[in-house]
Motif scaffolding. Sequence first.
Motif, PDB file in Angstrom:
ATOM      1  N   TYR A 118       0.852  -1.181   0.000  1.00 13.99           N
ATOM      2  CA  TYR A 118       0.000   0.000   0.000  1.00 13.99           C
ATOM      3  C   TYR A 118       0.888   1.231   0.000  1.00 13.99           C
ATOM      4  O   TYR A 118       1.794   1.347   0.815  1.00 13.99           O
ATOM      5  CB  TYR A 118      -0.920   0.023   1.231  1.00 13.99           C
ATOM      6  CG  TYR A 118      -1.937  -1.082   1.209  1.00 13.99           C
ATOM      7  CD1 TYR A 118      -3.173  -0.890   0.615  1.00 13.99           C
ATOM      8  CD2 TYR A 118      -1.651  -2.318   1.760  1.00 13.99           C
ATOM      9  CE1 TYR A 118      -4.110  -1.922   0.581  1.00 13.99           C
ATOM     10  CE2 TYR A 118      -2.580  -3.352   1.735  1.00 13.99           C
ATOM     11  CZ  TYR A 118      -3.799  -3.138   1.141  1.00 13.99           C
ATOM     12  OH  TYR A 118      -4.721  -4.149   1.102  1.00 13.99           O
ATOM     13  N   TRP A 119       0.641   2.123  -0.918  1.00 11.58           N
ATOM     14  CA  TRP A 119       1.396   3.358  -1.007  1.00 11.58           C
ATOM     15  C   TRP A 119       0.811   4.380  -0.041  1.00 11.58           C
ATOM     16  O   TRP A 119      -0.345   4.245   0.395  1.00 11.58           O
ATOM     17  CB  TRP A 119       1.366   3.872  -2.450  1.00 11.58           C
ATOM     18  CG  TRP A 119       2.079   2.940  -3.370  1.00 11.58           C
ATOM     19  CD1 TRP A 119       1.526   1.940  -4.125  1.00 11.58           C
ATOM     20  CD2 TRP A 119       3.485   2.857  -3.596  1.00 11.58           C
ATOM     21  NE1 TRP A 119       2.493   1.264  -4.812  1.00 11.58           N
ATOM     22  CE2 TRP A 119       3.706   1.804  -4.509  1.00 11.58           C
ATOM     23  CE3 TRP A 119       4.585   3.567  -3.130  1.00 11.58           C
ATOM     24  CZ2 TRP A 119       4.979   1.457  -4.962  1.00 11.58           C
ATOM     25  CZ3 TRP A 119       5.845   3.222  -3.594  1.00 11.58           C
ATOM     26  CH2 TRP A 119       6.026   2.181  -4.487  1.00 11.58           C
ATOM     27  N   PRO A 120       1.555   5.403   0.336  1.00 10.78           N
ATOM     28  CA  PRO A 120       1.039   6.402   1.279  1.00 10.78           C
ATOM     29  C   PRO A 120      -0.314   6.948   0.847  1.00 10.78           C
ATOM     30  O   PRO A 120      -0.537   7.200  -0.342  1.00 10.78           O
ATOM     31  CB  PRO A 120       2.110   7.492   1.251  1.00 10.78           C
ATOM     32  CG  PRO A 120       3.360   6.756   0.908  1.00 10.78           C
ATOM     33  CD  PRO A 120       2.927   5.694  -0.070  1.00 10.78           C
ATOM     34  N   ASP A 121      -1.197   7.072   1.803  1.00 12.41           N
ATOM     35  CA  ASP A 121      -2.562   7.587   1.636  1.00 12.41           C
ATOM     36  C   ASP A 121      -3.506   6.637   0.911  1.00 12.41           C
ATOM     37  O   ASP A 121      -4.669   6.968   0.702  1.00 12.41           O
ATOM     38  CB  ASP A 121      -2.569   8.960   0.930  1.00 12.41           C
ATOM     39  CG  ASP A 121      -1.826  10.002   1.731  1.00 12.41           C
ATOM     40  OD1 ASP A 121      -1.933   9.982   2.968  1.00 12.41           O
ATOM     41  OD2 ASP A 121      -1.132  10.821   1.122  1.00 12.41           O
ATOM     42  N   GLN A 122      -3.055   5.457   0.531  1.00 16.60           N
ATOM     43  CA  GLN A 122      -3.943   4.484  -0.107  1.00 16.60           C
ATOM     44  C   GLN A 122      -4.770   3.806   0.990  1.00 16.60           C
ATOM     45  O   GLN A 122      -4.244   3.413   2.029  1.00 16.60           O
ATOM     46  CB  GLN A 122      -3.129   3.447  -0.875  1.00 16.60           C
ATOM     47  CG  GLN A 122      -3.956   2.528  -1.722  1.00 16.60           C
ATOM     48  CD  GLN A 122      -3.084   1.590  -2.563  1.00 16.60           C
ATOM     49  OE1 GLN A 122      -1.868   1.588  -2.468  1.00 16.60           O
ATOM     50  NE2 GLN A 122      -3.732   0.790  -3.378  1.00 16.60           N
ATOM     51  N   VAL A 123      -6.080   3.662   0.775  1.00 18.14           N
ATOM     52  CA  VAL A 123      -6.984   3.057   1.758  1.00 18.14           C
ATOM     53  C   VAL A 123      -6.726   1.557   1.824  1.00 18.14           C
ATOM     54  O   VAL A 123      -6.647   0.884   0.795  1.00 18.14           O
ATOM     55  CB  VAL A 123      -8.459   3.336   1.394  1.00 18.14           C
ATOM     56  CG1 VAL A 123      -9.397   2.590   2.323  1.00 18.14           C
ATOM     57  CG2 VAL A 123      -8.727   4.830   1.444  1.00 18.14           C
ATOM     58  N   ILE A 124      -6.610   1.025   3.031  1.00 20.95           N
ATOM     59  CA  ILE A 124      -6.387  -0.414   3.234  1.00 20.95           C
ATOM     60  C   ILE A 124      -7.711  -1.122   3.465  1.00 20.95           C
ATOM     61  O   ILE A 124      -7.988  -2.145   2.854  1.00 20.95           O
ATOM     62  CB  ILE A 124      -5.394  -0.651   4.399  1.00 20.95           C
ATOM     63  CG1 ILE A 124      -4.053  -0.010   4.039  1.00 20.95           C
ATOM     64  CG2 ILE A 124      -5.257  -2.140   4.683  1.00 20.95           C
ATOM     65  CD1 ILE A 124      -3.063   0.002   5.171  1.00 20.95           C
ATOM     66  N   VAL A 125      -8.525  -0.613   4.359  1.00 23.47           N
ATOM     67  CA  VAL A 125      -9.885  -1.119   4.563  1.00 23.47           C
ATOM     68  C   VAL A 125     -10.808   0.086   4.714  1.00 23.47           C
ATOM     69  O   VAL A 125     -10.400   1.156   5.122  1.00 23.47           O
ATOM     70  CB  VAL A 125     -10.016  -2.031   5.826  1.00 23.47           C
ATOM     71  CG1 VAL A 125      -9.211  -3.305   5.658  1.00 23.47           C
ATOM     72  CG2 VAL A 125      -9.615  -1.324   7.086  1.00 23.47           C
ATOM     73  N   THR A 126     -12.070  -0.126   4.373  1.00 24.46           N
ATOM     74  CA  THR A 126     -13.061   0.939   4.425  1.00 24.46           C
ATOM     75  C   THR A 126     -14.142   0.576   5.440  1.00 24.46           C
ATOM     76  O   THR A 126     -14.669  -0.541   5.419  1.00 24.46           O
ATOM     77  CB  THR A 126     -13.708   1.154   3.045  1.00 24.46           C
ATOM     78  OG1 THR A 126     -12.682   1.414   2.093  1.00 24.46           O
ATOM     79  CG2 THR A 126     -14.702   2.294   3.055  1.00 24.46           C
ATOM     80  N   LYS A 127     -14.453   1.504   6.308  1.00 30.87           N
ATOM     81  CA  LYS A 127     -15.518   1.311   7.273  1.00 30.87           C
ATOM     82  C   LYS A 127     -16.804   0.950   6.542  1.00 30.87           C
ATOM     83  O   LYS A 127     -17.156   1.591   5.547  1.00 30.87           O
ATOM     84  CB  LYS A 127     -15.709   2.593   8.102  1.00 30.87           C
ATOM     85  CG  LYS A 127     -16.762   2.473   9.161  1.00 30.87           C
ATOM     86  CD  LYS A 127     -16.872   3.767   9.950  1.00 30.87           C
ATOM     87  CE  LYS A 127     -17.946   3.667  10.986  1.00 30.87           C
ATOM     88  NZ  LYS A 127     -18.050   4.894  11.762  1.00 30.87           N
ATOM     89  N   GLY A 128     -17.474  -0.103   7.006  1.00 31.26           N
ATOM     90  CA  GLY A 128     -18.726  -0.528   6.418  1.00 31.26           C
ATOM     91  C   GLY A 128     -18.579  -1.582   5.330  1.00 31.26           C
ATOM     92  O   GLY A 128     -19.572  -2.191   4.915  1.00 31.26           O
ATOM     93  N   ALA A 129     -17.355  -1.820   4.867  1.00 32.95           N
ATOM     94  CA  ALA A 129     -17.142  -2.858   3.842  1.00 32.95           C
ATOM     95  C   ALA A 129     -17.264  -4.237   4.483  1.00 32.95           C
ATOM     96  O   ALA A 129     -17.053  -4.395   5.694  1.00 32.95           O
ATOM     97  CB  ALA A 129     -15.764  -2.690   3.210  1.00 32.95           C
ATOM     98  N   PRO A 130     -17.645  -5.275   3.712  1.00 32.89           N
ATOM     99  CA  PRO A 130     -17.744  -6.614   4.274  1.00 32.89           C
ATOM    100  C   PRO A 130     -16.414  -7.058   4.901  1.00 32.89           C
ATOM    101  O   PRO A 130     -15.351  -6.814   4.340  1.00 32.89           O
ATOM    102  CB  PRO A 130     -18.071  -7.499   3.061  1.00 32.89           C
ATOM    103  CG  PRO A 130     -18.618  -6.571   2.034  1.00 32.89           C
ATOM    104  CD  PRO A 130     -17.965  -5.238   2.283  1.00 32.89           C
ATOM    105  N   ALA A 131     -16.496  -7.698   6.053  1.00 26.11           N
ATOM    106  CA  ALA A 131     -15.315  -8.197   6.753  1.00 26.11           C
ATOM    107  C   ALA A 131     -15.194  -9.689   6.458  1.00 26.11           C
ATOM    108  O   ALA A 131     -15.956 -10.483   6.984  1.00 26.11           O
ATOM    109  CB  ALA A 131     -15.423  -7.936   8.243  1.00 26.11           C
ATOM    110  N   VAL A 132     -14.241 -10.054   5.606  1.00 25.79           N
ATOM    111  CA  VAL A 132     -14.103 -11.439   5.192  1.00 25.79           C
ATOM    112  C   VAL A 132     -12.789 -12.076   5.648  1.00 25.79           C
ATOM    113  O   VAL A 132     -12.501 -13.213   5.311  1.00 25.79           O
ATOM    114  CB  VAL A 132     -14.250 -11.582   3.653  1.00 25.79           C
ATOM    115  CG1 VAL A 132     -15.651 -11.194   3.223  1.00 25.79           C
ATOM    116  CG2 VAL A 132     -13.201 -10.754   2.948  1.00 25.79           C
ATOM    117  N   GLY A 133     -12.002 -11.339   6.383  1.00 24.53           N
ATOM    118  CA  GLY A 133     -10.717 -11.851   6.846  1.00 24.53           C
ATOM    119  C   GLY A 133      -9.945 -10.762   7.573  1.00 24.53           C
ATOM    120  O   GLY A 133     -10.510  -9.752   7.952  1.00 24.53           O
ATOM    121  N   MET A 134      -8.645 -10.996   7.713  1.00 25.93           N
ATOM    122  CA  MET A 134      -7.838 -10.007   8.426  1.00 25.93           C
ATOM    123  C   MET A 134      -7.732  -8.697   7.661  1.00 25.93           C
ATOM    124  O   MET A 134      -7.522  -7.663   8.241  1.00 25.93           O
ATOM    125  CB  MET A 134      -6.462 -10.566   8.753  1.00 25.93           C
ATOM    126  CG  MET A 134      -6.494 -11.572   9.899  1.00 25.93           C
ATOM    127  SD  MET A 134      -4.879 -12.121  10.412  1.00 25.93           S
ATOM    128  CE  MET A 134      -4.263 -10.720  11.307  1.00 25.93           C
TER     129      MET A 134
END
Length: 135
Positions: A118-134
Amino acid sequence: GIVSKGTVIIERRGGEKDELSDISENPYFGVYSLIGVANTRDRTVRAKTPAQILRFWRSRLLKIIGDYPEAKAALSFTAKKYLDSQILDHGLQKLPVFKGFSHSFLDQVAMLMSTRLYWPDQVIVTKGAPAVGMV
């Protein structure tokens, strides 16, 4: 750095030493810190002979990388290869969820893992997105 003249010695963990010179096949070191997958040095580099080293900083790379998608893709691939190799030396037993499991089981878990840079400022996870793993 890139060894443009001279010879350097790279001291690895455990005291192993490799020599890099301006005529060696891959006369460079520090690539993983340049692309951001290492924040501390895991080797000591010393000049064996007078050495001229070309240096380049991560902050400068990050300023220009967005304008060159093919370079960003290539660097991401290099980083992924490095990170994938680190999975095998995983340290999963340090995580509470995997504490007490056999090394064999943890090796199998590590083989199922994947890495992504992940490059700086790139989103890793988004609040509200399905949680399917770590991640």
